[in-house]
Design a protein around this motif. Structure first.
Motif, PDB file in Angstrom:
ATOM      1  N   ASP A  42       0.818  -1.220   0.000  1.00 30.70           N
ATOM      2  CA  ASP A  42       0.000   0.000   0.000  1.00 30.70           C
ATOM      3  C   ASP A  42       0.851   1.268   0.000  1.00 30.70           C
ATOM      4  O   ASP A  42       0.326   2.378   0.026  1.00 30.70           O
ATOM      5  CB  ASP A  42      -0.933  -0.009   1.223  1.00 30.70           C
ATOM      6  CG  ASP A  42      -1.942   1.124   1.209  1.00 30.70           C
ATOM      7  OD1 ASP A  42      -2.576   1.346   0.167  1.00 30.70           O
ATOM      8  OD2 ASP A  42      -2.082   1.813   2.244  1.00 30.70           O
ATOM      9  N   MET A  43       2.180   1.114  -0.050  1.00 25.26           N
ATOM     10  CA  MET A  43       3.057   2.297  -0.084  1.00 25.26           C
ATOM     11  C   MET A  43       2.733   3.204  -1.262  1.00 25.26           C
ATOM     12  O   MET A  43       2.424   2.745  -2.361  1.00 25.26           O
ATOM     13  CB  MET A  43       4.521   1.873  -0.219  1.00 25.26           C
ATOM     14  CG  MET A  43       5.233   1.608   1.066  1.00 25.26           C
ATOM     15  SD  MET A  43       6.992   1.390   0.728  1.00 25.26           S
ATOM     16  CE  MET A  43       7.329   0.002   1.796  1.00 25.26           C
ATOM     17  N   ILE A  44       2.832   4.508  -1.029  1.00 26.23           N
ATOM     18  CA  ILE A  44       2.682   5.488  -2.101  1.00 26.23           C
ATOM     19  C   ILE A  44       3.949   5.528  -2.948  1.00 26.23           C
ATOM     20  O   ILE A  44       3.898   5.404  -4.173  1.00 26.23           O
ATOM     21  CB  ILE A  44       2.364   6.873  -1.509  1.00 26.23           C
ATOM     22  CG1 ILE A  44       0.991   6.851  -0.814  1.00 26.23           C
ATOM     23  CG2 ILE A  44       2.409   7.951  -2.606  1.00 26.23           C
ATOM     24  CD1 ILE A  44       0.697   8.078   0.019  1.00 26.23           C
ATOM     25  N   LEU A  45       5.084   5.724  -2.313  1.00 25.71           N
ATOM     26  CA  LEU A  45       6.374   5.706  -2.994  1.00 25.71           C
ATOM     27  C   LEU A  45       7.072   4.398  -2.653  1.00 25.71           C
ATOM     28  O   LEU A  45       7.344   4.129  -1.486  1.00 25.71           O
ATOM     29  CB  LEU A  45       7.241   6.893  -2.559  1.00 25.71           C
ATOM     30  CG  LEU A  45       6.694   8.287  -2.865  1.00 25.71           C
ATOM     31  CD1 LEU A  45       7.565   9.348  -2.214  1.00 25.71           C
ATOM     32  CD2 LEU A  45       6.596   8.520  -4.359  1.00 25.71           C
ATOM     33  N   PRO A  46       7.379   3.555  -3.634  1.00 25.80           N
ATOM     34  CA  PRO A  46       8.016   2.276  -3.359  1.00 25.80           C
ATOM     35  C   PRO A  46       9.494   2.451  -3.025  1.00 25.80           C
ATOM     36  O   PRO A  46      10.087   3.509  -3.285  1.00 25.80           O
ATOM     37  CB  PRO A  46       7.827   1.512  -4.667  1.00 25.80           C
ATOM     38  CG  PRO A  46       7.758   2.577  -5.708  1.00 25.80           C
ATOM     39  CD  PRO A  46       7.085   3.745  -5.062  1.00 25.80           C
ATOM     40  N   PRO A  47      10.116   1.429  -2.450  1.00 20.12           N
ATOM     41  CA  PRO A  47      11.496   1.560  -1.976  1.00 20.12           C
ATOM     42  C   PRO A  47      12.496   2.084  -2.999  1.00 20.12           C
ATOM     43  O   PRO A  47      13.283   2.984  -2.684  1.00 20.12           O
ATOM     44  CB  PRO A  47      11.831   0.134  -1.533  1.00 20.12           C
ATOM     45  CG  PRO A  47      10.532  -0.395  -1.032  1.00 20.12           C
ATOM     46  CD  PRO A  47       9.519   0.154  -1.997  1.00 20.12           C
ATOM     47  N   ALA A  48      12.511   1.546  -4.212  1.00 16.98           N
ATOM     48  CA  ALA A  48      13.507   1.994  -5.194  1.00 16.98           C
ATOM     49  C   ALA A  48      13.346   3.471  -5.507  1.00 16.98           C
ATOM     50  O   ALA A  48      14.333   4.205  -5.663  1.00 16.98           O
ATOM     51  CB  ALA A  48      13.414   1.159  -6.468  1.00 16.98           C
ATOM     52  N   ARG A  49      12.099   3.940  -5.585  1.00 13.15           N
ATOM     53  CA  ARG A  49      11.875   5.361  -5.877  1.00 13.15           C
ATOM     54  C   ARG A  49      12.281   6.222  -4.683  1.00 13.15           C
ATOM     55  O   ARG A  49      12.843   7.305  -4.848  1.00 13.15           O
ATOM     56  CB  ARG A  49      10.408   5.601  -6.234  1.00 13.15           C
ATOM     57  CG  ARG A  49      10.156   6.992  -6.834  1.00 13.15           C
ATOM     58  CD  ARG A  49       8.743   7.091  -7.386  1.00 13.15           C
ATOM     59  NE  ARG A  49       8.475   5.973  -8.266  1.00 13.15           N
ATOM     60  CZ  ARG A  49       7.240   5.529  -8.543  1.00 13.15           C
ATOM     61  NH1 ARG A  49       6.188   6.095  -7.986  1.00 13.15           N
ATOM     62  NH2 ARG A  49       7.069   4.504  -9.360  1.00 13.15           N
ATOM     63  N   ILE A  50      11.993   5.727  -3.477  1.00 13.37           N
ATOM     64  CA  ILE A  50      12.413   6.467  -2.280  1.00 13.37           C
ATOM     65  C   ILE A  50      13.926   6.675  -2.287  1.00 13.37           C
ATOM     66  O   ILE A  50      14.423   7.800  -2.120  1.00 13.37           O
ATOM     67  CB  ILE A  50      11.998   5.705  -1.002  1.00 13.37           C
ATOM     68  CG1 ILE A  50      10.478   5.698  -0.839  1.00 13.37           C
ATOM     69  CG2 ILE A  50      12.655   6.340   0.238  1.00 13.37           C
ATOM     70  CD1 ILE A  50       9.995   4.744   0.239  1.00 13.37           C
ATOM     71  N   VAL A  51      14.670   5.592  -2.483  1.00 11.98           N
ATOM     72  CA  VAL A  51      16.133   5.677  -2.450  1.00 11.98           C
ATOM     73  C   VAL A  51      16.649   6.550  -3.582  1.00 11.98           C
ATOM     74  O   VAL A  51      17.549   7.374  -3.392  1.00 11.98           O
ATOM     75  CB  VAL A  51      16.755   4.268  -2.503  1.00 11.98           C
ATOM     76  CG1 VAL A  51      18.275   4.348  -2.618  1.00 11.98           C
ATOM     77  CG2 VAL A  51      16.365   3.467  -1.260  1.00 11.98           C
TER      78      VAL A  51
END
Length: 259
Positions: A201-210
């Motif tokens: 349910d994340m808005i920004l997924p991990p790869a995009r966050i990093v």
């Protein structure tokens, strides 16, 4: 194959790291985020103290990164990470007590979260490079002194509210090889589940966050990014035991024990 990396302290006071398998740890030499190799006999898990699995130089937290919580609170959907910093000195490991600052008697919230652990230096990365820089996943309890955060109407005190000593439990391990989309975060207080939400349910997924964070700061091996929490974060009461569970990673348990 999923590997579970831990840091530990022996009864004699020696610290080390290795991989967890069942009820024993295989010690390693070298560096967790670099060249390493197994060495020595397995250590019984019951004979060591697990430490926070990493000591980050940077401990980044996200706000408003789950659709369900954003909808409940009426928040806009962010296009970039809404981030703050927690002091690296706030980090504690499994079993260590969460203790508010001396003289603070306000509300202290738990926030169970998925944590990303960086495994290589990353700066200005695209999403493919950013994903490759994520070493593994861990459990985080992003503890917050709510009354400090909102004490001054002119200046929300994010860093101060989230950085006291012991306000950054991490652990019990770093799981390497898991798919974050398949995970759920559960938080139980004295055995009663209060948070239970899907990481998908994340808005920004991990790869995009990093990737986006790396455009603003260089991330180093061992750094931690807490991906934000969803519904169900509430104040703790003295004497409560807070357990953050992410199946595939494990359970991070800490008592809330104000002095």
């Amino acid at each position: 194959m999923v590997k579970h990396w831990v840091r530990f302290r022996t009864a004699a006071g020696a610290e080390g790291f290795g991989t967890l398998g069942g009820e024993s740890i295989t010690p390693h030499t070298g560096e967790m985020f670099g060249a390493n190799a197994p060495e020595g006999a397995p250590l019984p898990l019951a004979g060591v103290t697990l430490l926070a699995p990493t000591r980050p130089l940077r401990f980044v937290g996200l706000w408003n990164n789950y659709h369900e919580l954003a909808a409940k609170q009426g928040n806009a959907i962010p296009e970039t990470p809404l981030w703050f910093l927690k002091s690296p000195g706030s980090v504690i490991g499994p079993g260590a007590a969460i203790r508010p600052p001396a003289g603070y008697a306000g509300k202290t919230l738990y926030e169970g979260e998925l944590g990303l652990v960086i495994g290589r230096r990353v700066h200005g990365a695209d999403e493919a490079e950013a994903e490759a820089a994520i070493f593994g996943l861990t459990c985080v309890n992003d503890v917050t002194a709510l009354d400090i955060l909102t004490a001054d109407p002119s200046f929300p005190q994010w860093a101060r509210a989230k950085s006291p000593d012991s306000f950054g439990p991490i652990g019990p391990c770093i799981a390497e090889g898991l798919d974050w989309r398949e995970l759920r975060v559960q938080v139980a207080l004295n055995g009663r589940v209060r948070q239970d939400y899907a990481c998908a349910d994340m808005i920004l997924p991990p790869a995009r966050i990093v990737s986006l964070l790396s455009r603003e700061m260089t991330l180093e091996p061992g750094d931690v990014i807490a991906c934000g929490t969803s519904v169900g974060a509430l104040p703790m009461r003295p004497g409560m035991e807070v357990a953050v569970t992410i199946p595939g990673i494990g359970t991070l348990t800490n008592p809330f024990a104000p002095e």
